[in-house]
Motif scaffolding. Structure first.
Motif, PDB file in Angstrom:
ATOM      1  N   THR A 122       0.855  -1.181   0.000  1.00 29.87           N
ATOM      2  CA  THR A 122       0.000   0.000   0.000  1.00 29.87           C
ATOM      3  C   THR A 122       0.891   1.229   0.000  1.00 29.87           C
ATOM      4  OG1 THR A 122      -1.755  -1.149   1.204  1.00 29.87           O
ATOM      5  CG2 THR A 122      -1.788   1.268   1.239  1.00 29.87           C
ATOM      6  N   VAL A 123       0.732   2.089  -1.000  1.00 28.55           N
ATOM      7  CA  VAL A 123       1.620   3.241  -1.180  1.00 28.55           C
ATOM      8  C   VAL A 123       1.502   4.208  -0.001  1.00 28.55           C
ATOM      9  CG1 VAL A 123       2.155   5.210  -2.671  1.00 28.55           C
ATOM     10  CG2 VAL A 123       1.478   3.018  -3.685  1.00 28.55           C
ATOM     11  N   GLY A 124       2.684   4.716   0.436  1.00 29.23           N
ATOM     12  CA  GLY A 124       2.713   5.767   1.426  1.00 29.23           C
ATOM     13  C   GLY A 124       2.814   5.315   2.868  1.00 29.23           C
ATOM     14  N   ARG A 125       2.978   4.044   3.104  1.00 30.09           N
ATOM     15  CA  ARG A 125       3.133   3.549   4.468  1.00 30.09           C
ATOM     16  C   ARG A 125       4.610   3.446   4.848  1.00 30.09           C
ATOM     17  NH1 ARG A 125      -1.208  -1.514   4.843  1.00 30.09           N
ATOM     18  NH2 ARG A 125      -3.089  -0.228   5.199  1.00 30.09           N
ATOM     19  N   GLY A 126       4.886   3.427   6.139  1.00 26.32           N
ATOM     20  CA  GLY A 126       6.233   3.179   6.607  1.00 26.32           C
ATOM     21  C   GLY A 126       6.648   1.745   6.311  1.00 26.32           C
ATOM     22  N   ALA A 127       7.959   1.525   6.206  1.00 28.87           N
ATOM     23  CA  ALA A 127       8.445   0.186   5.862  1.00 28.87           C
ATOM     24  C   ALA A 127       9.858  -0.012   6.389  1.00 28.87           C
ATOM     25  CB  ALA A 127       8.433  -0.008   4.347  1.00 28.87           C
ATOM     26  N   VAL A 128      10.187  -1.261   6.666  1.00 29.73           N
ATOM     27  CA  VAL A 128      11.547  -1.665   7.021  1.00 29.73           C
ATOM     28  C   VAL A 128      11.863  -2.942   6.270  1.00 29.73           C
ATOM     29  CG1 VAL A 128      11.458  -0.645   9.335  1.00 29.73           C
ATOM     30  CG2 VAL A 128      10.797  -3.041   9.011  1.00 29.73           C
ATOM     31  N   ILE A 129      13.158  -3.287   6.214  1.00 33.33           N
ATOM     32  CA  ILE A 129      13.579  -4.592   5.714  1.00 33.33           C
ATOM     33  C   ILE A 129      13.625  -5.543   6.904  1.00 33.33           C
ATOM     34  CG2 ILE A 129      15.437  -5.903   4.613  1.00 33.33           C
ATOM     35  CD1 ILE A 129      16.299  -3.301   3.252  1.00 33.33           C
ATOM     36  N   MET A 130      13.203  -6.777   6.704  1.00 33.62           N
ATOM     37  CA  MET A 130      13.246  -7.744   7.794  1.00 33.62           C
ATOM     38  C   MET A 130      13.652  -9.116   7.276  1.00 33.62           C
ATOM     39  SD  MET A 130       9.237  -8.638   8.607  1.00 33.62           S
ATOM     40  CE  MET A 130       9.700  -9.779   9.893  1.00 33.62           C
ATOM     41  N   ALA A 131      14.194  -9.929   8.181  1.00 37.29           N
ATOM     42  CA  ALA A 131      14.435 -11.331   7.865  1.00 37.29           C
ATOM     43  C   ALA A 131      13.086 -12.026   7.749  1.00 37.29           C
ATOM     44  CB  ALA A 131      15.280 -11.975   8.954  1.00 37.29           C
ATOM     45  N   ASN A 132      12.932 -12.816   6.711  1.00 36.89           N
ATOM     46  CA  ASN A 132      11.649 -13.454   6.412  1.00 36.89           C
ATOM     47  C   ASN A 132      11.581 -14.833   7.066  1.00 36.89           C
ATOM     48  OD1 ASN A 132       9.129 -13.881   5.277  1.00 36.89           O
ATOM     49  ND2 ASN A 132       9.949 -14.534   3.290  1.00 36.89           N
ATOM     50  N   ASN A 133      11.483 -14.822   8.409  1.00 38.60           N
ATOM     51  CA  ASN A 133      11.463 -16.066   9.175  1.00 38.60           C
ATOM     52  C   ASN A 133      12.701 -16.911   8.873  1.00 38.60           C
ATOM     53  OD1 ASN A 133      10.514 -18.006  10.962  1.00 38.60           O
ATOM     54  ND2 ASN A 133       9.281 -19.053   9.409  1.00 38.60           N
ATOM     55  N   ASP A 134      13.855 -16.215   8.799  1.00 39.05           N
ATOM     56  CA  ASP A 134      15.094 -16.902   8.410  1.00 39.05           C
ATOM     57  C   ASP A 134      16.294 -16.185   9.038  1.00 39.05           C
ATOM     58  OD1 ASP A 134      17.333 -18.029   7.062  1.00 39.05           O
ATOM     59  OD2 ASP A 134      16.067 -18.527   5.345  1.00 39.05           O
ATOM     60  N   ALA A 135      16.952 -16.839   9.991  1.00 36.42           N
ATOM     61  CA  ALA A 135      18.075 -16.224  10.693  1.00 36.42           C
ATOM     62  C   ALA A 135      19.349 -16.180   9.855  1.00 36.42           C
ATOM     63  CB  ALA A 135      18.347 -16.976  11.996  1.00 36.42           C
ATOM     64  N   SER A 136      19.321 -16.731   8.629  1.00 31.77           N
ATOM     65  CA  SER A 136      20.496 -16.644   7.744  1.00 31.77           C
ATOM     66  C   SER A 136      20.457 -15.389   6.868  1.00 31.77           C
ATOM     67  CB  SER A 136      20.586 -17.880   6.845  1.00 31.77           C
ATOM     68  OG  SER A 136      19.546 -17.877   5.858  1.00 31.77           O
TER      69      SER A 136
END
Length: 374
Positions: A351-365
């Protein structure tokens, strides 16, 4: 001022950044390994790092020989503070002695600006000492090679050293004559002295232990040194730690520093943001389109130059913006500086205009990496 006072001041300069006693090598204690602790299958691609600032280097083209780099525990006689080492193992023997420029070594590279501390390129250039602790399964003569790329004409020197007893820690010290050749006009962040601890190869035709114009860019043993058989001996090993370069003609005790300081120095050249858990998060930004998020990443220290971006597999990374959106393709780096960068992340359903971060996708590698190596 008395002569005694002069000497006292000079000795004290080791603790306040003076030229005597100041180690120009980063991570010489082999304690920082951001990428991991082991790399196998090393062969004809150079510049592969396991321990930070120390890389696999080679010349020519190996047909069979392969090598392994790993960070190992070490107990060094006379230096109890050195508890880690870089261990190189020949995991596949070549089947013949090196030929046609084949060689293998360990590289650690300095910036041009680092060598100003030794007066390199001036008539006041200083002699210096390169020292390290080594343990090898083959007791023979090896070599230290320096390629000096900061000059109008690239210089090189190759100096022999001998391991006198197999499988025993020894301190090696080589004396480096003053390097007075005129400097080029390159920036101080470009290549300066490129060190190779040469484990096997073909001998150079240049006079050993003397600076000369670089005739070949391949890694070489010093003139007069025969093959060590390292590349042709299955499971041959060479371990190294306590690497130090300093002004003067005497190797002083290895200069320890806290690991936080060493890590910050290493992050000038390589910064890896690794997941601490399956859902670690990095950066902050916003959703730019329904398929792109723009994330700002600041670096912990200024990097040597604007870096390139690397990452783990797309399946391990996601954009988090209220919900989780897996990467659909590799992220791209945008308008990087030496202090930070913006990253474009590709996915779908945002959804355009929301805050966002990068995250590990259920993966500790999961990881992001920023590379500015020499």
């Amino acid at each position: 001022m008395s002569r005694a006072r002069d000497f006292a001041n000079l000795a004290g300069s080791a603790d306040v950044g003076g030229i005597t006693g100041s180690n120009l090598i980063t991570n010489g204690a082999m304690r920082v390994a951001q990428r991991g602790t082991s790399t196998t299958g090393l062969q004809n691609t150079g510049g592969v790092f396991t321990i930070d600032r120390f890389s696999h280097r080679r010349g020519g083209t190996w047909s069979n020989a392969q090598f392994k780099h790993e960070q190992v525990d070490a107990t060094v006689t006379g230096e109890p503070s050195l508890d880690k080492a870089l261990k190189v193992t020949c995991t596949t023997a070549e089947g013949s002695v090196p030929a046609s420029g084949e060689s293998v070594g360990i590289g650690t590279y300095l910036e041009k600006g680092d060598t100003h501390r030794l007066g390199v390129g001036t008539s006041a250039a200083l002699k210096s000492t390169f020292s390290f602790y080594a343990r090898a399964s083959i007791a023979t003569t090896y070599g230290v090679e320096i390629m000096a790329y900061q000059h109008s004409t690239t210089q090189a020197i190759r100096i022999p050293f001998t391991i006198s007893s197999a499988n025993t820690w020894e301190r090696i010290s080589v004396s480096i004559p003053a390097d007075t050749a005129a400097l080029d006009s390159g920036a101080d962040t470009t290549q300066g002295w490129l060190f190779h601890v040469v484990l096997d190869g073909v001998a150079s035709s240049d006079t050993a232990s003397a600076w000369a114009n670089l005739a070949s860019s391949g890694v070489s043993l010093p003139n007069g040194v025969s093959t060590t058989t390292f590349s042709n001996t299955l499971n041959a090993t060479f371990e190294i730690t306590g690497v130090q370069l300093e002004a003067g003609e005497v190797a002083t005790p290895f200069q320890n520093e806290d690991i936080g300081t060493t890590l910050r120095k290493c992050q000038r050249y390589y910064n890896r943001m690794s997941a601490d858990n399956a859902y670690s998060m990095w950066g902050a930004g916003f959703t730019y389109t329904t398929s792109q998020a723009k994330i700002n990443i600041p670096f912990p220290v200024e990097m040597r130059t604007t870096p390139t971006l690397g990452q783990s597999a797309n399946s391990t990374l996601a954009v988090f913006s209220v919900s989780t959106y897996a990467f659909s393709s590799d992220a791209t780096i945008n308008n990087p500086s030496s202090w930070g960068t913006n990253i474009t992340c590709f996915t779908s359903g945002l959804t355009v205009g929301r805050g966002a971060v990068i995250m590990a996708n259920n993966d500790a590698s999961a990881y992001l990496e920023f590379k500015a190596e020499l």
